[in-house]
Design an enzyme around this catalytic site. Structure first.
Site, PDB file in Angstrom:
ATOM      1  N   ASN A  15       0.814  -1.227   0.000  1.00  0.00           N
ATOM      2  CA  ASN A  15       0.000   0.000   0.000  1.00  0.00           C
ATOM      3  C   ASN A  15       0.842   1.269   0.000  1.00  0.00           C
ATOM      4  O   ASN A  15       0.622   2.167  -0.816  1.00  0.00           O
ATOM      5  CB  ASN A  15      -0.928  -0.007   1.223  1.00  0.00           C
ATOM      6  CG  ASN A  15      -2.078  -0.988   1.048  1.00  0.00           C
ATOM      7  OD1 ASN A  15      -2.442  -1.340  -0.077  1.00  0.00           O
ATOM      8  ND2 ASN A  15      -2.641  -1.443   2.148  1.00  0.00           N
ATOM      9  N   GLY A  17       4.201   1.525  -0.517  1.00  0.00           N
ATOM     10  CA  GLY A  17       5.163   1.506  -1.623  1.00  0.00           C
ATOM     11  C   GLY A  17       4.524   1.896  -2.951  1.00  0.00           C
ATOM     12  O   GLY A  17       5.077   2.685  -3.727  1.00  0.00           O
ATOM     13  N   ASP A  36       9.652  -6.183  -4.508  1.00  0.00           N
ATOM     14  CA  ASP A  36       8.848  -6.911  -3.523  1.00  0.00           C
ATOM     15  C   ASP A  36       9.174  -8.389  -3.650  1.00  0.00           C
ATOM     16  O   ASP A  36       9.702  -8.828  -4.674  1.00  0.00           O
ATOM     17  CB  ASP A  36       7.338  -6.665  -3.734  1.00  0.00           C
ATOM     18  CG  ASP A  36       6.545  -6.836  -2.441  1.00  0.00           C
ATOM     19  OD1 ASP A  36       6.507  -7.970  -1.913  1.00  0.00           O
ATOM     20  OD2 ASP A  36       5.969  -5.850  -1.954  1.00  0.00           O
ATOM     21  N   ARG A  91       0.149  -2.730  10.745  1.00  0.00           N
ATOM     22  CA  ARG A  91      -0.627  -3.027  11.961  1.00  0.00           C
ATOM     23  C   ARG A  91      -2.012  -3.535  11.619  1.00  0.00           C
ATOM     24  O   ARG A  91      -2.607  -3.140  10.619  1.00  0.00           O
ATOM     25  CB  ARG A  91      -0.818  -1.743  12.777  1.00  0.00           C
ATOM     26  CG  ARG A  91       0.357  -1.361  13.564  1.00  0.00           C
ATOM     27  CD  ARG A  91      -0.031  -0.369  14.629  1.00  0.00           C
ATOM     28  NE  ARG A  91      -0.104   0.999  14.143  1.00  0.00           N
ATOM     29  CZ  ARG A  91      -0.531   2.019  14.882  1.00  0.00           C
ATOM     30  NH1 ARG A  91      -0.971   1.801  16.115  1.00  0.00           N
ATOM     31  NH2 ARG A  91      -0.545   3.242  14.402  1.00  0.00           N
ATOM     32  N   ASN A 104       9.168  -7.345  11.701  1.00  0.00           N
ATOM     33  CA  ASN A 104       9.751  -6.321  10.821  1.00  0.00           C
ATOM     34  C   ASN A 104      11.250  -6.128  11.013  1.00  0.00           C
ATOM     35  O   ASN A 104      11.949  -5.766  10.060  1.00  0.00           O
ATOM     36  CB  ASN A 104       8.987  -5.000  10.974  1.00  0.00           C
ATOM     37  CG  ASN A 104       7.637  -5.061  10.268  1.00  0.00           C
ATOM     38  OD1 ASN A 104       7.318  -6.054   9.614  1.00  0.00           O
ATOM     39  ND2 ASN A 104       6.844  -4.020  10.397  1.00  0.00           N
ATOM     40  N   VAL A 127      10.459   3.576   6.368  1.00  0.00           N
ATOM     41  CA  VAL A 127       9.055   3.854   6.692  1.00  0.00           C
ATOM     42  C   VAL A 127       8.477   2.720   7.563  1.00  0.00           C
ATOM     43  O   VAL A 127       7.513   2.912   8.296  1.00  0.00           O
ATOM     44  CB  VAL A 127       8.223   4.012   5.395  1.00  0.00           C
ATOM     45  CG1 VAL A 127       6.776   4.385   5.699  1.00  0.00           C
ATOM     46  CG2 VAL A 127       8.841   5.053   4.465  1.00  0.00           C
ATOM     47  N   ASN A 129       7.569   0.055  10.358  1.00  0.00           N
ATOM     48  CA  ASN A 129       7.406   0.250  11.807  1.00  0.00           C
ATOM     49  C   ASN A 129       7.851  -0.966  12.616  1.00  0.00           C
ATOM     50  O   ASN A 129       7.866  -2.059  12.080  1.00  0.00           O
ATOM     51  CB  ASN A 129       5.925   0.533  12.102  1.00  0.00           C
ATOM     52  CG  ASN A 129       5.603   1.992  11.953  1.00  0.00           C
ATOM     53  OD1 ASN A 129       6.315   2.832  12.486  1.00  0.00           O
ATOM     54  ND2 ASN A 129       4.552   2.302  11.207  1.00  0.00           N
ATOM     55  N   ARG A 160      -0.656  15.237  10.191  1.00  0.00           N
ATOM     56  CA  ARG A 160      -1.901  14.905  10.916  1.00  0.00           C
ATOM     57  C   ARG A 160      -2.263  16.028  11.885  1.00  0.00           C
ATOM     58  O   ARG A 160      -3.416  16.461  11.968  1.00  0.00           O
ATOM     59  CB  ARG A 160      -1.717  13.576  11.673  1.00  0.00           C
ATOM     60  CG  ARG A 160      -1.714  12.384  10.734  1.00  0.00           C
ATOM     61  CD  ARG A 160      -1.599  11.055  11.467  1.00  0.00           C
ATOM     62  NE  ARG A 160      -1.832   9.951  10.520  1.00  0.00           N
ATOM     63  CZ  ARG A 160      -1.186   8.793  10.547  1.00  0.00           C
ATOM     64  NH1 ARG A 160      -0.274   8.547  11.463  1.00  0.00           N
ATOM     65  NH2 ARG A 160      -1.463   7.855   9.651  1.00  0.00           N
ATOM     66  N   HIS A 184       7.790   8.212  16.916  1.00  0.00           N
ATOM     67  CA  HIS A 184       6.641   8.212  16.007  1.00  0.00           C
ATOM     68  C   HIS A 184       5.333   8.031  16.771  1.00  0.00           C
ATOM     69  O   HIS A 184       5.200   7.161  17.609  1.00  0.00           O
ATOM     70  CB  HIS A 184       6.823   7.072  15.012  1.00  0.00           C
ATOM     71  CG  HIS A 184       5.832   7.071  13.896  1.00  0.00           C
ATOM     72  ND1 HIS A 184       5.142   8.184  13.492  1.00  0.00           N
ATOM     73  CD2 HIS A 184       5.436   6.075  13.070  1.00  0.00           C
ATOM     74  CE1 HIS A 184       4.361   7.869  12.478  1.00  0.00           C
ATOM     75  NE2 HIS A 184       4.522   6.595  12.205  1.00  0.00           N
TER      76      HIS A 184
HETATM   77  N1  APR Z   1      11.590  -7.536   0.704  1.00  0.00           N
HETATM   78  C1  APR Z   1      10.719  -6.823  -0.062  1.00  0.00           C
HETATM   79  N2  APR Z   1       9.409  -6.669   0.228  1.00  0.00           N
HETATM   80  C2  APR Z   1       8.958  -7.261   1.337  1.00  0.00           C
HETATM   81  C3  APR Z   1       9.778  -8.020   2.194  1.00  0.00           C
HETATM   82  C4  APR Z   1      11.159  -8.150   1.843  1.00  0.00           C
HETATM   83  N3  APR Z   1      12.019  -8.850   2.597  1.00  0.00           N
HETATM   84  N4  APR Z   1       9.001  -8.479   3.216  1.00  0.00           N
HETATM   85  C5  APR Z   1       7.752  -8.022   3.007  1.00  0.00           C
HETATM   86  N5  APR Z   1       7.712  -7.287   1.874  1.00  0.00           N
HETATM   87  C6  APR Z   1       6.569  -6.613   1.252  1.00  0.00           C
HETATM   88  C7  APR Z   1       5.266  -7.410   1.302  1.00  0.00           C
HETATM   89  O1  APR Z   1       5.236  -8.450   0.329  1.00  0.00           O
HETATM   90  C8  APR Z   1       4.235  -6.303   1.037  1.00  0.00           C
HETATM   91  O2  APR Z   1       3.895  -6.215  -0.341  1.00  0.00           O
HETATM   92  O3  APR Z   1       6.250  -5.406   1.922  1.00  0.00           O
HETATM   93  C9  APR Z   1       4.943  -5.010   1.466  1.00  0.00           C
HETATM   94  C10 APR Z   1       4.249  -4.266   2.594  1.00  0.00           C
HETATM   95  O4  APR Z   1       3.055  -3.762   2.064  1.00  0.00           O
HETATM   96  P1  APR Z   1       1.675  -3.760   2.891  1.00  0.00           P
HETATM   97  O5  APR Z   1       1.451  -5.098   3.504  1.00  0.00           O
HETATM   98  O6  APR Z   1       0.626  -3.189   2.006  1.00  0.00           O
HETATM   99  O7  APR Z   1       1.998  -2.740   4.113  1.00  0.00           O
HETATM  100  P2  APR Z   1       1.971  -1.134   4.106  1.00  0.00           P
HETATM  101  O8  APR Z   1       0.652  -0.647   4.546  1.00  0.00           O
HETATM  102  O9  APR Z   1       2.534  -0.635   2.828  1.00  0.00           O
HETATM  103  O10 APR Z   1       2.993  -0.832   5.315  1.00  0.00           O
HETATM  104  C11 APR Z   1       4.349  -1.203   5.231  1.00  0.00           C
HETATM  105  O11 APR Z   1       5.111   0.614   6.612  1.00  0.00           O
HETATM  106  O12 APR Z   1       4.032   2.250   7.918  1.00  0.00           O
HETATM  107  C12 APR Z   1       4.662   0.998   7.895  1.00  0.00           C
HETATM  108  O13 APR Z   1       3.539  -0.113   9.721  1.00  0.00           O
HETATM  109  C13 APR Z   1       3.720  -0.094   8.320  1.00  0.00           C
HETATM  110  O14 APR Z   1       5.502  -1.645   8.701  1.00  0.00           O
HETATM  111  C14 APR Z   1       4.464  -1.303   7.810  1.00  0.00           C
HETATM  112  C15 APR Z   1       5.086  -0.796   6.491  1.00  0.00           C
END
Ligand code: APR
Length: 328
Positions: A15, A17, A36, A91, A104, A127, A129, A160, A184
Site C-alpha cells: 500500500n 510503496g 517486492d 498493523r 519487521n 518507513v 514500523n 496529521r 513516532h
Molecule cells: N523484501 C521486499 N518486500 C517485502 C519483504 C522483503 N524482505 N518483506 C515483506 N515485503 C513486502 C510485502 O510483500 C508487502 O507487499 O512489503 C509489502 C508491505 O506492504 P503492505 O502489507 O501493504 O503494508 P503497508 O501498509 O505498505 O505498510 C508497510 O510501513 O508504515 C509501515 O507499519 C507499516 O511496517 C508497515 C510498512
C-alpha cells in the site's frame, strides 16, 4: 553535460510503496524501481511487475515521464539515489507499532543487507514500523553514514497535527505552521508553543484544551485509521515520505522533522547513557540527506516529554537487540 533522472527504489510494493511510486511519477522526481518478494516462488505471479505496469499506464493521462519497473531482484536497485523502505507487515486493529518489531526487524535487516550490497551510495528513508527502531536497524546493518539514513515519521505526524488544527480553526491547512519532535505517533513531543497560523500563535486562537485534543488525535492518528480500515494508513504516510524524497532529489534544504541520528542534539546522548539514538528532530534535508539537525531551547515540559520519548525509543531498540543480538 550528461544529465540523468534520479533513480528511486521502493522496497515493499504494498500500500505505501505503491502510493510512493505513484507520487514520485506524478511529481516527476525520477524513475522508480519497485521491489517486492510477494509470491516470488510462484512463477506465474509477479506482483511488483504487475503494479509497475499499472502505474506506468497512468503516464499518458497524468502526463508524466517516469520509467517504473517492478522486480524481485535487488540487483535492479543498483545506482539508486534514494531507497525508500516500506517492506514489512502493517498493523492490524488492536496492535501497536511496537508489536511489529519481531517480524519487521528481521525483514528490515534483510532489506538493509541488500541495500548495502547493491546500492551502497543511496540515501535511505525507512518507513517500516516500529519506525525509530527500524531506522536503527538500517543504520547498523548498512554501516552508512548517519546523514544517509533517516526515518519518515515526523513529516506524517506533523501533517496529521496540522490537518486536525485546520479543521478546528476552519482555515486552510496551507496556513498552519507546526512542529513535533520525538518518537513516532503516541510518543511524539507536542509543541503548541511553536505552532502558528501564518505567524499568529495558535495559543492566541484556540483554548489549550482544543489544541491538546488536536495533539492527542495526531498521536493516535495512525491507530484511528487502523481501527477504521483494518490495516494501516498509506496515503498520508506516502505523502510524508515523498516530501522527504523531493527535498533530497531537488536539494531543497527543506526543514522537515525526521528520525535522525542525534548525540548532543536535544540532549539525546545525555538521556541515553552517553549513546546516540535515532529520534524525531527538525532536519535540513537536501542533496546530502540530513544535512543538519536544527536545535532550539526546549521548555521544562517539552524536555520532560522528550526524555520520555527518548526512553521509549531506547527500550524499543533494547527489545530489537534482544531478538537480534548481532544488532547491538
Ligand atoms: N523484501 C521486499 N518486500 C517485502 C519483504 C522483503 N524482505 N518483506 C515483506 N515485503 C513486502 C510485502 O510483500 C508487502 O507487499 O512489503 C509489502 C508491505 O506492504 P503492505 O502489507 O501493504 O503494508 P503497508 O501498509 O505498505 O505498510 C508497510 O510501513 O508504515 C509501515 O507499519 C507499516 O511496517 C508497515 C510498512
Amino acid at each position: 553535460m550528461a544529465m540523468r533522472r534520479a533513480k528511486i527504489s521502493v522496497i515493499g510494493a504494498g500500500n505505501i510503496g505503491g502510493e510512493c511510486a505513484r507520487s514520485i511519477a506524478m511529481k516527476e522526481l525520477g524513475d522508480v524501481v519497485l521491489v517486492d518478494i510477494q509470491n516470488k516462488d510462484k512463477p506465474e505471479l509477479h506482483m511488483p511487475r504487475g503494479k509497475a505496469i499499472d502505474l506506468a499506464c497512468c503516464g499518458p493521462v497524468e502526463k508524466f515521464d517516469a520509467r517504473i519497473t517492478g522486480t524481485f531482484d535487488y540487483a535492479d536497485i543498483a545506482g539508486s539515489d534514494v531507497v525508500i523502505v516500506t517492506a514489512g507487515v502493517p498493523r492490524k486493529p488492536g496492535q501497536s507499532r511496537d508489536d511489529l518489531v519481531a517480524i519487521n526487524a528481521g525483514i528490515v535487516k534483510n532489506v538493509a543487507q541488500n541495500i548495502k550490497q547493491h546500492a551502497p551510495d543511496a540515501h535511505v528513508i525507512v518507513v517500516s514500523n516500529p519506525l525509530d527502531a527500524m531506522v536503527y536497524v538500517m543504520w547498523k546493518v548498512t554501516g552508512f553514514p548517519a546523514n544517509r539514513v533517516m526515518g519518515q515519521a515526523g513529516a506524517l505526524d506533523v501533517a496529521r497535527y496540522k490537518t486536525f488544527l485546520a479543521w478546528e480553526l476552519g482555515v486552510s491547512v496551507e496556513d498552519i505552521q507546526g512542529l513535533l519532535l520525538g518518537g513516532h505517533g503516541d510518543d511524539m513531543v507536542p509543541l503548541p508553543r511553536l505552532t502558528s497560523v501564518n505567524g499568529i500563535p495558535v495559543q492566541d486562537l484556540l483554548p489549550a484544551a482544543k489544541i491538546q485534543a488536536c495533539v492527542d488525535r495526531a498521536k493516535v492518528g495512525g491507530g484511528e485509521v487502523v481501527k477504521l480500515m483494518g490495516t494501516s494508513a498509506w496515503y498520508a504516510p506516502s505523502a510524508g515520505t515523498i516530501e522527504m524524497v523531493e527535498a533530497i532529489v531537488r536539494d531543497k534544504k527543506r526543514v522537515i522533522p525526521c528520525a535522525a541520528y542525534c548525540t548532543k542534539e536535544f540532549g539525546v546522548a545525555d538521556a541515553n547513557g552517553g549513546k546516540g539514538l535515532f529520534v524525531g528532530v527538525p532536519c535540513v534535508l537536501g542533496a546530502n540527506g540530513v544535512e543538519r539537525v536544527i536545535t532550539f531551547q526546549m521548555n521544562a515540559e517539552e524536555r520532560k516529554f522528550m526524555d520520555e520519548s527518548i526512553s521509549h525509543v531506547k527500550d524499543l531498540i533494547g527489545a530489537t537487540v534482544k531478538l537480534f543480538p548481532e544488532l547491538a
